[in-house]
Write a protein that holds these residues in place. Structure first.
Motif, PDB file in Angstrom:
ATOM      1  N   GLY A  20       0.930  -1.582  -0.093  1.00 31.65           N
ATOM      2  CA  GLY A  20      -0.071  -0.164   0.081  1.00 31.65           C
ATOM      3  C   GLY A  20       0.817   1.237  -0.592  1.00 31.65           C
ATOM      4  N   ALA A  21       2.084   0.824   0.897  1.00 33.11           N
ATOM      5  CA  ALA A  21       2.913   2.191   1.068  1.00 33.11           C
ATOM      6  C   ALA A  21       3.718   3.006  -0.584  1.00 33.11           C
ATOM      7  CB  ALA A  21       3.535   2.528   2.325  1.00 33.11           C
ATOM      8  N   ALA A  22       4.096   1.444  -0.912  1.00 33.04           N
ATOM      9  CA  ALA A  22       4.826   2.502  -2.351  1.00 33.04           C
ATOM     10  C   ALA A  22       3.091   2.638  -3.754  1.00 33.04           C
ATOM     11  CB  ALA A  22       4.959   0.725  -2.840  1.00 33.04           C
ATOM     12  N   PHE A  23       2.868   1.856  -3.781  1.00 32.74           N
ATOM     13  CA  PHE A  23       1.190   2.767  -4.647  1.00 32.74           C
ATOM     14  C   PHE A  23       1.274   3.494  -4.641  1.00 32.74           C
ATOM     15  CE2 PHE A  23      -3.186   2.111  -6.574  1.00 32.74           C
ATOM     16  CZ  PHE A  23      -3.059   1.972  -7.439  1.00 32.74           C
ATOM     17  N   ALA A  24       0.809   3.558  -3.124  1.00 33.28           N
ATOM     18  CA  ALA A  24       0.436   5.497  -2.373  1.00 33.28           C
ATOM     19  C   ALA A  24       1.000   6.337  -3.165  1.00 33.28           C
ATOM     20  CB  ALA A  24       0.040   5.235  -1.268  1.00 33.28           C
ATOM     21  N   LYS A  25       2.040   6.457  -2.688  1.00 29.23           N
ATOM     22  CA  LYS A  25       3.993   6.833  -3.530  1.00 29.23           C
ATOM     23  C   LYS A  25       3.582   6.925  -4.865  1.00 29.23           C
ATOM     24  CE  LYS A  25       6.828   6.477   0.063  1.00 29.23           C
ATOM     25  NZ  LYS A  25       8.293   6.105   0.312  1.00 29.23           N
ATOM     26  N   ALA A  26       3.158   5.970  -5.416  1.00 24.45           N
ATOM     27  CA  ALA A  26       3.529   6.109  -6.923  1.00 24.45           C
ATOM     28  C   ALA A  26       2.020   6.651  -7.526  1.00 24.45           C
ATOM     29  CB  ALA A  26       3.462   4.392  -7.700  1.00 24.45           C
ATOM     30  N   VAL A  27       0.811   6.476  -6.655  1.00 25.87           N
ATOM     31  CA  VAL A  27      -0.416   7.383  -6.972  1.00 25.87           C
ATOM     32  C   VAL A  27      -0.022   8.708  -7.518  1.00 25.87           C
ATOM     33  CG1 VAL A  27      -2.303   8.158  -6.905  1.00 25.87           C
ATOM     34  CG2 VAL A  27      -1.923   5.523  -6.971  1.00 25.87           C
ATOM     35  N   ALA A  28       0.869   9.177  -6.318  1.00 27.51           N
ATOM     36  CA  ALA A  28       1.154  10.689  -5.564  1.00 27.51           C
ATOM     37  C   ALA A  28       2.387  11.307  -6.495  1.00 27.51           C
ATOM     38  CB  ALA A  28       1.361  10.881  -4.165  1.00 27.51           C
ATOM     39  N   LYS A  29       3.258  10.490  -6.773  1.00 30.43           N
ATOM     40  CA  LYS A  29       4.217  10.847  -8.052  1.00 30.43           C
ATOM     41  C   LYS A  29       3.441  10.764  -9.266  1.00 30.43           C
ATOM     42  CE  LYS A  29       8.290  11.985  -9.417  1.00 30.43           C
ATOM     43  NZ  LYS A  29       8.996  12.771  -9.522  1.00 30.43           N
ATOM     44  N   GLU A  34       2.140  14.654 -13.319  1.00 27.45           N
ATOM     45  CA  GLU A  34       1.389  16.089 -13.881  1.00 27.45           C
ATOM     46  C   GLU A  34       0.950  17.133 -13.978  1.00 27.45           C
ATOM     47  OE1 GLU A  34      -0.097  15.063 -17.283  1.00 27.45           O
ATOM     48  OE2 GLU A  34       0.595  12.780 -16.933  1.00 27.45           O
ATOM     49  N   ASN A  35       1.837  18.067 -12.591  1.00 27.99           N
ATOM     50  CA  ASN A  35       1.215  19.376 -12.211  1.00 27.99           C
ATOM     51  C   ASN A  35      -0.131  19.489 -11.702  1.00 27.99           C
ATOM     52  OD1 ASN A  35       3.900  20.131 -12.493  1.00 27.99           O
ATOM     53  ND2 ASN A  35       3.550  20.302 -15.102  1.00 27.99           N
ATOM     54  N   VAL A  36      -0.541  17.955 -11.076  1.00 28.57           N
ATOM     55  CA  VAL A  36      -2.008  18.342 -10.357  1.00 28.57           C
ATOM     56  C   VAL A  36      -2.392  18.395  -9.479  1.00 28.57           C
ATOM     57  CG1 VAL A  36      -3.997  16.514 -10.266  1.00 28.57           C
ATOM     58  CG2 VAL A  36      -2.251  16.553 -12.539  1.00 28.57           C
ATOM     59  N   ALA A  37      -0.971  17.444  -8.198  1.00 28.57           N
ATOM     60  CA  ALA A  37      -1.176  18.107  -7.180  1.00 28.57           C
ATOM     61  C   ALA A  37       0.168  17.445  -6.194  1.00 28.57           C
ATOM     62  CB  ALA A  37      -2.380  16.848  -6.761  1.00 28.57           C
ATOM     63  N   ILE A  63     -11.627  20.085  -5.766  1.00 24.36           N
ATOM     64  CA  ILE A  63     -11.621  19.188  -4.540  1.00 24.36           C
ATOM     65  C   ILE A  63     -12.195  18.511  -6.143  1.00 24.36           C
ATOM     66  CG2 ILE A  63     -12.057  17.824  -3.819  1.00 24.36           C
ATOM     67  CD1 ILE A  63      -9.547  19.368  -2.402  1.00 24.36           C
ATOM     68  N   GLU A  64     -13.108  19.168  -6.647  1.00 22.72           N
ATOM     69  CA  GLU A  64     -14.124  18.166  -7.640  1.00 22.72           C
ATOM     70  C   GLU A  64     -13.059  17.933  -8.526  1.00 22.72           C
ATOM     71  OE1 GLU A  64     -17.096  20.943  -8.224  1.00 22.72           O
ATOM     72  OE2 GLU A  64     -17.949  19.444  -6.312  1.00 22.72           O
ATOM     73  N   ALA A  65     -12.351  18.822  -8.613  1.00 21.53           N
ATOM     74  CA  ALA A  65     -11.410  18.847 -10.193  1.00 21.53           C
ATOM     75  C   ALA A  65     -10.637  17.767  -9.702  1.00 21.53           C
ATOM     76  CB  ALA A  65     -10.866  20.033 -10.236  1.00 21.53           C
ATOM     77  N   LEU A  66      -9.831  17.582  -9.123  1.00 18.35           N
ATOM     78  CA  LEU A  66      -9.000  16.338  -8.725  1.00 18.35           C
ATOM     79  C   LEU A  66      -9.521  15.386  -8.627  1.00 18.35           C
ATOM     80  CD1 LEU A  66      -6.151  15.770  -7.289  1.00 18.35           C
ATOM     81  CD2 LEU A  66      -7.040  16.372  -4.692  1.00 18.35           C
ATOM     82  N   LEU A  67     -10.422  14.852  -8.707  1.00 21.63           N
ATOM     83  CA  LEU A  67     -11.101  13.435  -8.037  1.00 21.63           C
ATOM     84  C   LEU A  67     -10.709  13.432  -9.645  1.00 21.63           C
ATOM     85  CD1 LEU A  67     -14.218  14.251  -6.159  1.00 21.63           C
ATOM     86  CD2 LEU A  67     -11.063  13.354  -5.081  1.00 21.63           C
ATOM     87  N   PRO A  68     -10.852  13.292 -10.914  1.00 27.68           N
ATOM     88  CA  PRO A  68     -11.049  12.343 -11.791  1.00 27.68           C
ATOM     89  C   PRO A  68      -9.916  11.910 -11.828  1.00 27.68           C
ATOM     90  CG  PRO A  68     -12.715  14.246 -12.534  1.00 27.68           C
ATOM     91  CD  PRO A  68     -11.969  14.589 -11.050  1.00 27.68           C
ATOM     92  N   TRP A  69      -8.693  13.179 -11.530  1.00 31.01           N
ATOM     93  CA  TRP A  69      -7.632  13.042 -11.730  1.00 31.01           C
ATOM     94  C   TRP A  69      -6.625  11.976 -10.508  1.00 31.01           C
ATOM     95  CZ3 TRP A  69      -3.909  13.620 -15.666  1.00 31.01           C
ATOM     96  CH2 TRP A  69      -4.459  15.466 -15.934  1.00 31.01           C
ATOM     97  N   TYR A  74      -4.667   6.397 -10.506  1.00 26.75           N
ATOM     98  CA  TYR A  74      -5.625   4.828  -9.744  1.00 26.75           C
ATOM     99  C   TYR A  74      -5.058   3.634 -10.516  1.00 26.75           C
ATOM    100  CZ  TYR A  74      -8.019   0.767  -7.997  1.00 26.75           C
ATOM    101  OH  TYR A  74      -8.536  -0.165  -7.634  1.00 26.75           O
ATOM    102  N   HIS A  75      -6.018   4.155 -11.378  1.00 24.21           N
ATOM    103  CA  HIS A  75      -5.728   2.548 -12.957  1.00 24.21           C
ATOM    104  C   HIS A  75      -5.141   2.613 -13.220  1.00 24.21           C
ATOM    105  CE1 HIS A  75     -10.319   1.840 -12.297  1.00 24.21           C
ATOM    106  NE2 HIS A  75     -10.301   3.403 -11.663  1.00 24.21           N
ATOM    107  N   ALA A  76      -3.818   3.529 -13.680  1.00 22.35           N
ATOM    108  CA  ALA A  76      -2.814   3.850 -14.083  1.00 22.35           C
ATOM    109  C   ALA A  76      -1.525   2.872 -13.659  1.00 22.35           C
ATOM    110  CB  ALA A  76      -1.994   4.847 -14.472  1.00 22.35           C
ATOM    111  N   GLU A  77      -1.910   2.971 -11.855  1.00 26.67           N
ATOM    112  CA  GLU A  77      -0.744   2.343 -11.723  1.00 26.67           C
ATOM    113  C   GLU A  77      -1.823   0.420 -10.866  1.00 26.67           C
ATOM    114  OE1 GLU A  77       1.786   2.918 -10.108  1.00 26.67           O
ATOM    115  OE2 GLU A  77       1.747   4.490 -11.519  1.00 26.67           O
ATOM    116  N   ILE A  78      -2.405   0.352 -11.198  1.00 24.26           N
ATOM    117  CA  ILE A  78      -3.337  -1.046 -11.120  1.00 24.26           C
ATOM    118  C   ILE A  78      -2.535  -1.355 -12.923  1.00 24.26           C
ATOM    119  CG2 ILE A  78      -5.484  -2.063 -11.676  1.00 24.26           C
ATOM    120  CD1 ILE A  78      -4.683  -1.428  -8.501  1.00 24.26           C
TER     121      ILE A  78
END
Length: 85
Positions: A20-29, A34-37, A63-69, A74-78
């Motif tokens: 979970g930690a590595a996955f979350a880091k990859a999503v955050a990265k 993408e200069n989103v968050a 926040i609404e704009a962030l959710l699709p990102w 998430y799906h890219a990392e899966i």
């Protein structure tokens, strides 16, 4: 999901995620690349996931704009997990 006065913490519970930690880091990265968050990784004492600032200076529309990102990252990392297997 855990709520505080200033942030929302998201954890990933998909059984395909072994680390979970590595996955979350990859999503955050991905979001940062993408200069989103920026700085959305969980604190070291928190469960692995994302921490989203939702204080008074943040517009609901941001926040609404962030959710699709987040969904996209998430799906890219899966997909990356599937490719690595």
């Amino acid at each position: 999901m855990t709520r505080s006065n200033t942030s929302v913490c998201l954890t990933f519970t998909d059984p395909r995620i072994a680390d979970g930690a590595a996955f979350a880091k990859a999503v955050a990265k991905r979001l940062e690349t993408e200069n989103v968050a920026f700085d959305v990784g969980a604190y070291r004492d928190a469960p692995p996931g994302l921490r989203i600032w939702c204080g008074g200076t943040v517009e609901t529309s941001d926040i609404e704009a962030l959710l699709p990102w987040i969904d996209w990252a998430y799906h890219a990392e899966i997909a990356a997990l599937s490719e690595a297997a």
